[in-house]
Write a protein that holds these residues in place. Structure first.
Motif, PDB file in Angstrom:
ATOM      1  N   ARG A  96      60.421  26.286 143.781  1.00 49.44           N
ATOM      2  CA  ARG A  96      59.753  24.254 143.797  1.00 49.44           C
ATOM      3  C   ARG A  96      58.453  24.495 143.569  1.00 49.44           C
ATOM      4  O   ARG A  96      57.743  23.596 143.090  1.00 49.44           O
ATOM      5  N   ASP A  97      57.581  25.621 144.134  1.00 49.40           N
ATOM      6  CA  ASP A  97      56.102  25.967 143.737  1.00 49.40           C
ATOM      7  C   ASP A  97      56.195  25.506 142.113  1.00 49.40           C
ATOM      8  O   ASP A  97      55.211  25.013 141.751  1.00 49.40           O
ATOM      9  N   ALA A  98      56.985  26.590 141.155  1.00 46.54           N
ATOM     10  CA  ALA A  98      56.766  26.610 139.867  1.00 46.54           C
ATOM     11  C   ALA A  98      57.619  25.741 139.277  1.00 46.54           C
ATOM     12  O   ALA A  98      57.078  24.930 138.326  1.00 46.54           O
ATOM     13  N   ALA A  99      58.109  24.612 139.857  1.00 48.22           N
ATOM     14  CA  ALA A  99      59.014  24.209 139.519  1.00 48.22           C
ATOM     15  C   ALA A  99      58.244  22.740 139.283  1.00 48.22           C
ATOM     16  O   ALA A  99      58.099  21.779 138.212  1.00 48.22           O
ATOM     17  N   ALA A 100      57.569  22.462 140.359  1.00 50.19           N
ATOM     18  CA  ALA A 100      56.082  21.381 140.545  1.00 50.19           C
ATOM     19  C   ALA A 100      55.658  21.964 139.638  1.00 50.19           C
ATOM     20  O   ALA A 100      55.072  21.097 138.895  1.00 50.19           O
ATOM     21  N   ALA A 101      54.227  22.469 139.854  1.00 48.96           N
ATOM     22  CA  ALA A 101      53.911  23.585 138.790  1.00 48.96           C
ATOM     23  C   ALA A 101      53.895  22.984 137.274  1.00 48.96           C
ATOM     24  O   ALA A 101      53.550  22.378 136.624  1.00 48.96           O
ATOM     25  N   LEU A 102      54.870  23.539 136.833  1.00 46.39           N
ATOM     26  CA  LEU A 102      55.454  22.342 135.198  1.00 46.39           C
ATOM     27  C   LEU A 102      55.430  21.463 135.158  1.00 46.39           C
ATOM     28  O   LEU A 102      55.208  20.426 134.056  1.00 46.39           O
ATOM     29  N   ARG A 103      56.484  20.868 136.282  1.00 43.50           N
ATOM     30  CA  ARG A 103      56.194  19.047 135.677  1.00 43.50           C
ATOM     31  C   ARG A 103      54.267  18.629 135.670  1.00 43.50           C
ATOM     32  O   ARG A 103      54.408  18.119 135.074  1.00 43.50           O
ATOM     33  N   ASN A 104      53.770  19.581 136.553  1.00 40.54           N
ATOM     34  CA  ASN A 104      52.306  18.850 136.217  1.00 40.54           C
ATOM     35  C   ASN A 104      51.465  19.557 134.768  1.00 40.54           C
ATOM     36  O   ASN A 104      51.067  18.439 134.310  1.00 40.54           O
ATOM     37  N   LEU A 105      51.849  20.097 134.736  1.00 32.83           N
ATOM     38  CA  LEU A 105      51.745  20.710 133.497  1.00 32.83           C
ATOM     39  C   LEU A 105      52.204  20.380 131.973  1.00 32.83           C
ATOM     40  O   LEU A 105      51.128  19.714 131.052  1.00 32.83           O
ATOM     41  N   VAL A 106      53.380  19.103 132.645  1.00 34.21           N
ATOM     42  CA  VAL A 106      53.853  18.732 131.429  1.00 34.21           C
ATOM     43  C   VAL A 106      53.056  16.842 131.301  1.00 34.21           C
ATOM     44  O   VAL A 106      52.679  16.852 130.111  1.00 34.21           O
ATOM     45  N   LEU A 107      52.912  16.454 132.199  1.00 32.45           N
ATOM     46  CA  LEU A 107      52.463  15.648 132.808  1.00 32.45           C
ATOM     47  C   LEU A 107      50.805  15.323 132.329  1.00 32.45           C
ATOM     48  O   LEU A 107      50.231  14.640 132.031  1.00 32.45           O
ATOM     49  N   LYS A 108      50.267  16.644 132.401  1.00 36.48           N
ATOM     50  CA  LYS A 108      48.932  16.195 131.770  1.00 36.48           C
ATOM     51  C   LYS A 108      48.198  16.292 130.193  1.00 36.48           C
ATOM     52  O   LYS A 108      47.656  15.050 130.312  1.00 36.48           O
ATOM     53  N   LEU A 156      63.756  24.991 131.112  1.00 31.62           N
ATOM     54  CA  LEU A 156      65.278  24.042 131.165  1.00 31.62           C
ATOM     55  C   LEU A 156      65.599  24.618 132.775  1.00 31.62           C
ATOM     56  O   LEU A 156      66.609  24.414 133.651  1.00 31.62           O
ATOM     57  N   SER A 157      65.910  26.479 132.894  1.00 29.65           N
ATOM     58  CA  SER A 157      66.649  27.156 134.045  1.00 29.65           C
ATOM     59  C   SER A 157      66.285  26.810 134.799  1.00 29.65           C
ATOM     60  O   SER A 157      66.492  27.284 135.834  1.00 29.65           O
ATOM     61  N   LEU A 158      64.709  27.028 134.954  1.00 29.67           N
ATOM     62  CA  LEU A 158      63.720  26.933 136.285  1.00 29.67           C
ATOM     63  C   LEU A 158      64.383  25.477 136.903  1.00 29.67           C
ATOM     64  O   LEU A 158      65.041  25.624 138.174  1.00 29.67           O
ATOM     65  N   LEU A 159      64.370  24.662 136.120  1.00 25.68           N
ATOM     66  CA  LEU A 159      64.093  23.060 136.692  1.00 25.68           C
ATOM     67  C   LEU A 159      65.653  23.263 136.965  1.00 25.68           C
ATOM     68  O   LEU A 159      66.301  22.520 138.166  1.00 25.68           O
ATOM     69  N   LEU A 160      66.856  24.212 136.570  1.00 21.92           N
ATOM     70  CA  LEU A 160      68.516  23.566 137.167  1.00 21.92           C
ATOM     71  C   LEU A 160      68.610  24.053 137.706  1.00 21.92           C
ATOM     72  O   LEU A 160      69.296  23.704 138.533  1.00 21.92           O
ATOM     73  N   ARG A 161      67.672  25.093 138.393  1.00 20.98           N
ATOM     74  CA  ARG A 161      67.959  25.692 139.105  1.00 20.98           C
ATOM     75  C   ARG A 161      67.707  25.072 140.622  1.00 20.98           C
ATOM     76  O   ARG A 161      68.443  25.172 141.633  1.00 20.98           O
ATOM     77  N   VAL A 162      66.326  24.991 140.061  1.00 24.66           N
ATOM     78  CA  VAL A 162      66.174  23.561 141.328  1.00 24.66           C
ATOM     79  C   VAL A 162      67.032  22.117 142.106  1.00 24.66           C
ATOM     80  O   VAL A 162      67.686  21.572 142.686  1.00 24.66           O
ATOM     81  N   LEU A 163      67.049  21.407 140.101  1.00 26.51           N
ATOM     82  CA  LEU A 163      67.745  20.624 140.711  1.00 26.51           C
ATOM     83  C   LEU A 163      69.493  20.178 141.267  1.00 26.51           C
ATOM     84  O   LEU A 163      69.517  19.724 141.557  1.00 26.51           O
TER      85      LEU A 163
END
Ligand code: SF4
Lengths: 472, 241
Positions: free
Chosen positions: A54-66, A254-261
């Motif tokens: 979850r932490d990694a997924a949140a960090a990744l989404r933040n990185l994109v949004l930046k 994608l594989s990280l996000l699919l894992r949590v999604l």
């Protein structure tokens, strides 16, 4: 889609009195919540660390949004090189205009659709019908809603959560003009048969997109029914409609996000189908669309970038927040009055449609944070709801009496002597109301409280009085 | 150690005996208990309703009244959470107040958390006999991590039998001002909580936040349940005077 969030309270009352809805909510909650929990336990038993994911997924989404603009540019470049056309839509109207234009350009008469919430935002089905293109929803839930007068969905991944089996059986009998069926497999088979011919003669497929992968220019689709595959590969033209925030850098991401999604959404380890679609059909390929369009939609999203509400754009539309929300579980999705229900909807609706159009939504939450602790990308939903409440106060959108009551309470509480006097009287007033009993049946100062429950009577004196007396 | 009691406005008005029970427990744990006289409300109603200015006004008052003690203890997870976790952010625009709120923050405790983890109270004065089921209040549970603490304390009482209800960690529907803005929805959520509690057949529903307890008791009585008691955990742990 027309917003009806201003009728939240009346619609919530109706939902509370609807036995079919209440029954469905009870069974579905069990399913979603238990399955998610089991999936996460299994993941951890196999050595995974869901919290870290979850932490990694949140960090990744933040990185994109930046650097959202840069990632979108990269996606556009790569997707275009693979033969796709990337279009941008400012709002729902522009989505409709683009899709209709594409339809006309390729002489489309019929469009098959897989699930897309953006299509709901835009009211795309109505626009297509109006311009002579027949839309056919192929996700079973969405199909049921479409043949029921384009009824809106009540859950982002289970659109007919509110419907009883009987209702669906009646609807199929009426619309398909076939003998009434009562078992789910029979009804599903009937829908499949109806949809099959549509797949074969549709000229255009319209899908949503769970993620856009910048490095490959692909769209990723997560589905369970397999209709998404047909929609995106059979017709000559494929149109992807999705939000600008859905872009991610790499396939690894994608594989990280699919894992949590997927674990958060349905409690599966992987959904029945995960499609990754890249570019148009090549000369040596047997299937796939000849024309591929991406319509990337703003509709309020760009305004959130770099705002105090940016966290909301991390959302990957899993539905876990509503599955765990006591309010959503009590009233279902329709009462929220727009495309997105539950906690995420109560944040998104006022932000996308206007604070004044959805006054109740940010308030209709207990701030219990059952949503925040399950969100796979750690969106602090209660905090965002509270910030929206602050905006409502800043813009004077709350009722005058409420504002006065809060200000008055704070003012009194800031003056200890006055507070002592006020509570002295308050307690005696409540006791008088209770009339010697241990409870109050009708509380005039807060009538909503006693609509469905009593208000326990106070003990009789304030702590302050009793404590002072004990010290004397 | 000098412990300041934050009574909370609800306990002050509705159930002062919870305040006295809290004092008895803190004294049993060997603390010198002080009750700052001018205290009122932590400001949650304003904070959660979006009235930041009013919330900040009360936050400063609480910080000034309570910063001089070794610890601050409240018989409420949500008030302790407000002071401990929300004040620093609420006062972030005013550097001096922010610093003072940050300094106070780690010394603010919910009662059972304090008794179990700081004061380490082993022998509890209460003599309750019967079965209880524990409702975890949201702020205490999800913001302060209070789950084991009340259960461990209850387990030290020979007359108490703890029976877990399904969905103990789910919201009871109180939600502060939510309960009076959306009374119907709030009561419908409370009904589920009462039904879950009823499956245990426990003599009492016990919790650590009076707001939730008033909500649950009010719903139980309206549903016609006249026998199940609804008690604050301090009342059980401390027993009668
Ligand atoms: S806000 Fe979080 S939990 Fe809710 S749908 Fe979005 S990603 Fe899922």
């Amino acid at each position: 889609m027309q917003i009806r969030s201003m009728f939240f309270k009346a619609n919530a009352s109706a939902a509370l009195a609807n036995p079919v809805l209440q029954g469905n909510m009870r069974t579905s909650k069990g399913k979603f919540v238990d399955k998610r929990r089991t999936a996460i336990t299994d993941f951890e038993q196999e050595g995974g660390d869901f919290e870290a994911s979850r932490d990694a997924a949140a960090a990744l989404r933040n990185l994109v949004l930046k650097d959202l603009d840069l990632w979108l540019e990269k996606f556009e470049t790569v997707a275009t090189a693979r033969g796709a056309t990337v279009l941008w839509a400012k709002d729902g109207e522009e989505i409709c205009r683009h899709v209709v234009d594409i339809g006309r350009r390729h002489s489309v008469k019929k469009a098959v659709k897989s699930k897309s919430m953006l299509s709901e935002e835009a009211g795309l089905n109505q626009a297509l019908e109006a311009s002579g293109i027949a839309p056919v929803e192929t996700d079973l839930g969405e199909y049921i809603l479409q043949i029921n007068n384009n009824e809106p969905p009540s859950h982002i991944i289970a659109p007919v959560l509110h419907k009883g089996l009987d209702e669906v059986a009646d609807l199929f009998e009426k619309v398909h003009k076939t003998p009434r069926k009562t078992e789910i497999p029979e009804l599903t088979r009937e829908a499949r048969e109806v949809l099959r011919s549509h797949f074969l003669d549709a000229d255009m497929g319209i899908s949503g997109g769970n993620f856009l992968v910048a490095e490959t220019g692909s769209v990723a689709l997560v589905t369970n029914e397999g209709n998404g595959r047909m929609v995106t590969t059979l017709p000559r033209v494929h149109v992807v409609v999705t939000g600008i925030e859905k872009v991610i850098p790499t396939l690894e991401d994608l594989s990280l996000l699919l894992r949590v999604l997927i674990r958060s959404a349905t409690g599966q380890t992987i959904s029945n189908y995960v499609s990754l679609l890249t570019g148009v059909k090549q000369p040596d390929e047997h299937d796939g669309p000849e024309h591929l369009y991406f319509i990337l939609v703003d509709n309020g999203r760009a305004d959130l970038v770099a705002s105090e509400f940016q966290d909301m754009l991390r959302c990957i539309r899993c539905g876990a927040c509503m599955n765990h929300c006591p309010v959503y579980q009590a009233i279902g999705g329709h009462a929220y009055g727009w495309v997105y229900p539950g906690p995420m909807g109560s944040v998104l609706t006022p932000l996308y449609m206007g604070l004044d159009k959805a006054i109740d939504l940010p308030q209709a939450a207990t701030l219990c944070n059952q949503c925040g602790v399950v969100c796979p990308v750690k969106i602090p939903l209660p905090e965002l709801l509270r910030k929206l409440r602050e905006k409502q106060v800043e813009k004077n959108l709350r009722p005058l009496m409420e504002r006065l009551a809060l200000k008055g309470w704070a003012w009194v509480a800031s003056k200890p002597k006055l507070y002592a006097l006020g509570t002295w009287f308050g307690v005696r007033y409540l006791n008088w109301l209770a009339g010697g009993k241990d409870r109050i049946h009708v509380l005039g100062v807060a009538p909503e409280w006693t609509l469905g429950r009593d208000f326990p009577a106070p003990e009789g004196k304030t702590f302050r009085e009793l404590y002072a007396a004990s010290k004397r | 150690m000098r412990v300041a009691l934050f009574v909370t406005c609800l306990v002050d008005m509705m159930r002062p005996s919870i305040g006295f029970a809290t004092i008895r427990l803190l004294e049993a744990a060997g603390c010198e208990v002080v009750v700052p006289e001018t205290q009122t409300c932590c400001g949650q109603p304003a904070f959660n309703s979006g009235d930041r200015a009013s919330a900040a006004l009360l936050a400063k008052k609480v910080v000034a009244e309570f910063e001089g003690y070794d610890y601050v203890v409240a018989p409420s997870g949500s008030c302790a959470d407000q002071i401990r976790n929300e004040y620093p952010g609420l006062l972030s625009d005013e550097p001096d107040w922010h610093r003072r709120a940050v300094a106070l923050s780690p010394r603010v405790y919910e009662l059972t958390d304090f008794l179990a983890n700081v004061a380490r109270l082993e022998i509890l004065p209460g003599d309750f006999r019967g079965s209880v089921t524990y409702h975890d209040s949201c702020a205490g549970l999800r913001s302060l991590g209070i789950r084991r603490q009340p259960r461990d304390l209850l387990a030290r009482m020979p007359g108490v039998e703890l029976r877990e209800m399904p969905g103990a960690e789910e919201c009871c529907g109180f939600g502060g001002t939510f309960s009076v803005k959306f009374g119907e929805i709030s009561a419908a959520i409370a009904e589920k909580k009462c039904a879950n509690a009823a499956t245990t057949g426990a003599d009492a529903i016990v919790g650590g936040d009076l707001g939730c307890l008033l909500n649950i008791e009010g719903k139980l009585r309206r549903m016609g349940d006249e026998t199940t008691r609804v008690l604050h955990v301090a009342e059980i742990l401390a027993g009668d005077e």
